[in-house]
Design an enzyme around this catalytic site. Structure first.
Site, PDB file in Angstrom:
ATOM      1  N   HIS A 151      -8.230   8.888  -9.758  1.00  0.00           N
ATOM      2  CA  HIS A 151      -7.075   9.582  -9.190  1.00  0.00           C
ATOM      3  C   HIS A 151      -7.126   9.620  -7.673  1.00  0.00           C
ATOM      4  O   HIS A 151      -6.155   9.348  -6.985  1.00  0.00           O
ATOM      5  CB  HIS A 151      -7.103  11.048  -9.646  1.00  0.00           C
ATOM      6  CG  HIS A 151      -6.201  11.311 -10.788  1.00  0.00           C
ATOM      7  ND1 HIS A 151      -4.906  10.895 -10.805  1.00  0.00           N
ATOM      8  CD2 HIS A 151      -6.411  11.948 -11.951  1.00  0.00           C
ATOM      9  CE1 HIS A 151      -4.359  11.264 -11.938  1.00  0.00           C
ATOM     10  NE2 HIS A 151      -5.261  11.904 -12.656  1.00  0.00           N
ATOM     11  N   ARG A 169       6.160  -1.865 -12.693  1.00  0.00           N
ATOM     12  CA  ARG A 169       5.473  -1.399 -13.907  1.00  0.00           C
ATOM     13  C   ARG A 169       6.451  -0.577 -14.738  1.00  0.00           C
ATOM     14  O   ARG A 169       6.533   0.642 -14.581  1.00  0.00           O
ATOM     15  CB  ARG A 169       4.275  -0.531 -13.528  1.00  0.00           C
ATOM     16  CG  ARG A 169       3.106  -1.283 -12.898  1.00  0.00           C
ATOM     17  CD  ARG A 169       1.994  -0.314 -12.577  1.00  0.00           C
ATOM     18  NE  ARG A 169       0.716  -0.940 -12.395  1.00  0.00           N
ATOM     19  CZ  ARG A 169       0.101  -1.062 -11.206  1.00  0.00           C
ATOM     20  NH1 ARG A 169       0.671  -0.617 -10.112  1.00  0.00           N
ATOM     21  NH2 ARG A 169      -1.087  -1.632 -11.130  1.00  0.00           N
ATOM     22  N   ARG A 171       7.387  -6.474 -14.938  1.00  0.00           N
ATOM     23  CA  ARG A 171       6.389  -6.592 -15.990  1.00  0.00           C
ATOM     24  C   ARG A 171       6.924  -5.863 -17.221  1.00  0.00           C
ATOM     25  O   ARG A 171       7.293  -4.675 -17.130  1.00  0.00           O
ATOM     26  CB  ARG A 171       5.094  -5.939 -15.494  1.00  0.00           C
ATOM     27  CG  ARG A 171       3.853  -6.272 -16.292  1.00  0.00           C
ATOM     28  CD  ARG A 171       3.287  -5.195 -17.134  1.00  0.00           C
ATOM     29  NE  ARG A 171       2.977  -3.932 -16.553  1.00  0.00           N
ATOM     30  CZ  ARG A 171       1.822  -3.590 -15.949  1.00  0.00           C
ATOM     31  NH1 ARG A 171       0.894  -4.484 -15.741  1.00  0.00           N
ATOM     32  NH2 ARG A 171       1.626  -2.368 -15.546  1.00  0.00           N
ATOM     33  N   GLU A 203      -4.761 -11.438 -16.799  1.00  0.00           N
ATOM     34  CA  GLU A 203      -5.678 -10.309 -16.656  1.00  0.00           C
ATOM     35  C   GLU A 203      -6.753 -10.297 -17.733  1.00  0.00           C
ATOM     36  O   GLU A 203      -7.521  -9.364 -17.848  1.00  0.00           O
ATOM     37  CB  GLU A 203      -4.930  -8.970 -16.577  1.00  0.00           C
ATOM     38  CG  GLU A 203      -3.665  -8.882 -17.385  1.00  0.00           C
ATOM     39  CD  GLU A 203      -2.850  -7.617 -17.143  1.00  0.00           C
ATOM     40  OE1 GLU A 203      -3.174  -6.812 -16.265  1.00  0.00           O
ATOM     41  OE2 GLU A 203      -1.871  -7.438 -17.876  1.00  0.00           O
ATOM     42  N   ASN A 219      -7.095  -5.761 -11.678  1.00  0.00           N
ATOM     43  CA  ASN A 219      -7.710  -4.528 -12.203  1.00  0.00           C
ATOM     44  C   ASN A 219      -8.236  -4.775 -13.617  1.00  0.00           C
ATOM     45  O   ASN A 219      -9.395  -4.497 -13.930  1.00  0.00           O
ATOM     46  CB  ASN A 219      -6.693  -3.375 -12.250  1.00  0.00           C
ATOM     47  CG  ASN A 219      -5.977  -3.182 -10.933  1.00  0.00           C
ATOM     48  OD1 ASN A 219      -6.500  -3.558  -9.893  1.00  0.00           O
ATOM     49  ND2 ASN A 219      -4.793  -2.621 -10.964  1.00  0.00           N
ATOM     50  N   ASP A 220      -7.359  -5.307 -14.464  1.00  0.00           N
ATOM     51  CA  ASP A 220      -7.797  -5.583 -15.831  1.00  0.00           C
ATOM     52  C   ASP A 220      -8.708  -6.801 -15.887  1.00  0.00           C
ATOM     53  O   ASP A 220      -9.661  -6.833 -16.669  1.00  0.00           O
ATOM     54  CB  ASP A 220      -6.586  -5.770 -16.756  1.00  0.00           C
ATOM     55  CG  ASP A 220      -6.038  -4.441 -17.233  1.00  0.00           C
ATOM     56  OD1 ASP A 220      -6.857  -3.598 -17.654  1.00  0.00           O
ATOM     57  OD2 ASP A 220      -4.826  -4.220 -17.159  1.00  0.00           O
ATOM     58  N   ARG A 230     -12.265   0.457 -16.661  1.00  0.00           N
ATOM     59  CA  ARG A 230     -11.818   0.661 -15.285  1.00  0.00           C
ATOM     60  C   ARG A 230     -11.600   2.133 -14.927  1.00  0.00           C
ATOM     61  O   ARG A 230     -11.476   2.487 -13.761  1.00  0.00           O
ATOM     62  CB  ARG A 230     -10.539  -0.134 -15.014  1.00  0.00           C
ATOM     63  CG  ARG A 230      -9.376   0.268 -15.887  1.00  0.00           C
ATOM     64  CD  ARG A 230      -8.221  -0.699 -15.772  1.00  0.00           C
ATOM     65  NE  ARG A 230      -7.212  -0.236 -14.848  1.00  0.00           N
ATOM     66  CZ  ARG A 230      -5.992  -0.777 -14.761  1.00  0.00           C
ATOM     67  NH1 ARG A 230      -5.670  -1.816 -15.501  1.00  0.00           N
ATOM     68  NH2 ARG A 230      -5.112  -0.300 -13.919  1.00  0.00           N
ATOM     69  N   CYS A 267      -1.266  -9.200  -8.218  1.00  0.00           N
ATOM     70  CA  CYS A 267      -0.587  -7.903  -8.137  1.00  0.00           C
ATOM     71  C   CYS A 267      -1.536  -6.745  -8.445  1.00  0.00           C
ATOM     72  O   CYS A 267      -1.108  -5.603  -8.535  1.00  0.00           O
ATOM     73  CB  CYS A 267       0.632  -7.862  -9.039  1.00  0.00           C
ATOM     74  SG  CYS A 267       0.226  -8.028 -10.777  1.00  0.00           S
TER      75      CYS A 267
HETATM   76  C1  PEP Z   1      -3.855  -5.137 -13.203  1.00  0.00           C
HETATM   77  O1  PEP Z   1      -4.398  -5.014 -14.298  1.00  0.00           O
HETATM   78  O2  PEP Z   1      -4.438  -5.585 -12.182  1.00  0.00           O
HETATM   79  C2  PEP Z   1      -2.445  -4.761 -13.026  1.00  0.00           C
HETATM   80  C3  PEP Z   1      -1.800  -5.059 -11.927  1.00  0.00           C
HETATM   81  O3  PEP Z   1      -1.854  -4.053 -14.019  1.00  0.00           O
HETATM   82  P1  PEP Z   1      -2.160  -2.498 -14.311  1.00  0.00           P
HETATM   83  O4  PEP Z   1      -3.016  -1.987 -13.198  1.00  0.00           O
HETATM   84  O5  PEP Z   1      -0.844  -1.848 -14.390  1.00  0.00           O
HETATM   85  O6  PEP Z   1      -2.864  -2.594 -15.610  1.00  0.00           O
HETATM   86 MG    MG Z   2      -3.192  -4.658 -16.053  1.00  0.00          MG
END
Ligand code: PEP
Ligand code: MG
Length: 553
Positions: A184, A288, A324, A413, A436-437, A447, A484
């Site tokens: 957060h 998103r 997305r 991802e 991120n994923d 994560r 992204c």
């Molecule tokens: C990611 O996974 O990097 C991504 C951009 O999607 P989210 O963070 O919404 O899962």
């Molecule tokens: Mg993602």
């Protein structure tokens, strides 16, 4: 001079006095109830009302993501099942402070077992517990200290309700012992554009450091306490340079040799549009859509979706908006797409898998997006989340094209997809890499978990290799490859990403100016050299160091 290390968020140096946030209330003692249960319950009722009023007051001043967090907290505070459970304990002779503590502890255990989205709300519940107990016992709520001067805030961890109402003009930097790059604190720091260090595990968060001067450098991940006059002067000079570079003209993204790099914004709703426009984003690289429907019990109608999408599309006439499709599951569950409880939701029926299992919802969303595009002047690119193989890619492109979409891509991802990117690229119009994923799945490290946050670093060559595989496949097939995920908002990483073949970068609007100014400093040859140096390294730390060396840091 004392120095500590953590995970840096943002780029700007912060120089200033430290203020330490009051620590959380200790666990209450199990002393017997004094007075009548009726009086104690009345006291509890007043405390809940006071906390909910206070949160609502903060809500009025909050924006965007912070607002959503506070809204959820108000609902939790006012949840009658929580009050009733605590009241029952009071009836059983437990003092109100302890009754609130135990009740919310039970709820935290339940939430933690309900999947990642709810697990992430555990901190919000712990914060509610603190606030109600403080109100019941008449002590001060632990929170952000008041100050007329800007300060560096040190805390064990920040509760969402605190970060939500931070005054960015007062807080120079956030430094916390806990948390990772997707916590957060980190997300809110990014959305406010406040530099932060999270996961500084050896930090002393007792009041001892309050009033001392510190330099926070999110690029190196260091906080230096009691620096010398020379160090302060050097940091001030560097900060002035950073501010000057970031306040340059808002030109389209490009390298020094003119190579174009699209600079796009990540958005979650129409509320994010003004920020993206202000930052001169060249469109949207990640909308998103699931954030719009997190609280919906039933699938939203085509009409309702269309109206929501138009709020974003209307802000980008003549520009692309990459939408997305609903990424339901794990950290973002949607009741109407994945109602079943799963042991490992991040590995379950999430993203495109959930959409494929609900073909009507997939078609309705694509239809709503097509209609929204027709009623605005934006160019809609659609992409599916969490695609993991060729069959899914082909299937999604077929459905989206049938509905009339012309630019149909997939989010990369999952490692399986990146590893056979060359087989998939001929079948799609673009790749958008969700780092991120991609990082979470490469390391099999959740994560959202602070305990494994050290793995959540896209600088690791294992992740960079997957990105290169995607960049190469995109280049060979002349399709757009963008990033992204959060990695795109790290200016040094942004240069490396371009060197790996990603010529479109999407990030929170606050990050665009710094990325723009960093990209302008290098030509493509240098970006490629930095990428090669990082790929040749053996850890995230050495990869970053190697790239920085090539870039003259
Ligand atoms: C990611 O996974 O990097 C991504 C951009 O999607 P989210 O963070 O919404 O899962
Ligand atoms: Mg993602």
């Amino acid at each position: 001079m004392e120095s500590h290390h953590g995970v840096g968020i943002g780029r700007k140096l912060a120089i200033g006095k430290i203020l330490v946030m009051a620590p959380p209330l200790p666990e209450p003692l199990d002393t017997p109830l004094e007075g009548s249960a009726t009086d104690a319950k009345e006291k509890l009722k007043k405390a809940v009302a006071q906390v909910s009023d206070d949160l609502k007051h903060r809500l009025d001043k909050a924006h965007g993501e912070a607002k959503a967090v506070l809204e959820a907290q108000v609902l939790m505070a006012e949840d009658p099942t929580i009050f009733d459970a605590a009241a029952q304990k009071i009836d059983g002779g437990v003092n109100p402070g302890k009754a609130v503590f135990d009740t919310l502890a039970d709820f935290q255990v339940q939430y933690a077992s309900l999947g990642e989205y709810f697990a992430a709300r555990v901190a919000d519940l712990a914060d509610i517990s603190q606030r109600i107990r403080a109100a019941v016992t008449g002590v001060e709520v632990p929170g952000i200290p008041e100050s007329d001067e800007p300060f560096i805030l040190l805390a064990h961890d920040l509760a969402p309700a605190d970060t939500a109402t931070l005054d960015p003009s007062k807080v120079l930097a956030l430094v916390t012992r806990e948390g990772g790059p997707t916590s957060h604190t980190a997300i809110l720091a990014r959305s406010f554009g406040i530099p932060a260090l999270v996961g500084v595990h050896d930090l002393d968060t007792s009041d001892a450091l309050s009033g001392k001067t510190a330099i926070v450098d999110p690029i190196s991940g260091d906080i230096r306490i009691d620096p010398s006059a020379e160090e302060i002067a050097a940091a001030e000079a560097k900060l002035a340079e950073q501010i000057k570079a970031a306040s340059g003209p808002k030109t389209p993204g490009a390298l020094a040799d003119g190579t174009k790099v699209l600079l796009l914004a990540n958005v979650g709703s129409g509320a994010d549009v003004p920020g993206a426009q202000e930052a001169a984003a060249e469109g949207v690289g990640l909308f998103r859509t699931e954030f719009l429907f997190l609280s919906s019990k039933n699938a939203p109608s085509v009409e309702k979706q269309k109206e929501e999408y138009k709020k974003v599309l209307a802000g980008f006439p003549g520009q692309k908006v990459t939408v997305r499709l609903l990424d339901a599951g794990a950290d973002k569950p949607l009741d109407f797409l994945n109602p079943d409880k799963e042991e490992n939701p991040a590995l379950g029926l999430r993203g495109y898998r959930a959409l494929a299992a609900n073909p009507q919802i997939l078609r309705d969303q694509l239809t709503a997006l097509k209609q929204a595009e027709e009623e605005t002047e934006a160019e809609v690119w659609v992409m599916a989340p969490m695609i993991s193989d060729l069959a899914e890619s082909i299937e999604f492109v077929k459905v989206a094209k049938e509905i009339g979409h012309t630019q149909v891509g997939i989010m990369a991802e999952v490692p399986s997809l990146a590893l056979i990117a060359d087989k998939i690229a001929p079948h799609v119009d673009f790749f958008s890499i969700g780092t991120n994923d991609l990082t979470q799945y490469t390391f099999a490290a959740d994560r959202l978990l602070g305990s494994v946050a050290n793995f959540q670093d896209a600088w690791h060559p294992a992740v960079l290799k997957l990105i290169k595989s995607l960049g190469d496949a995109g280049g060979a097939n002349s399709i757009s490859v963008g990033v992204c995920g959060e990695a795109a908002s790290d200016p040094i990483m942004a240069v490396v990403l371009v060197g790996l073949g990603c010529f479109s970068l999407s990030m929170s609007a606050n990050a665009i100016a710094d990325v723009r100014s960093e990209l302008k400093k290098y030509d493509l040859e240098t970006a490629k050299k930095a990428a090669t140096a990082a790929l040749d390294a053996d850890s995230a730390v050495t990869a970053r160091d190697a790239a920085m060396k090539v870039l003259g840091y």
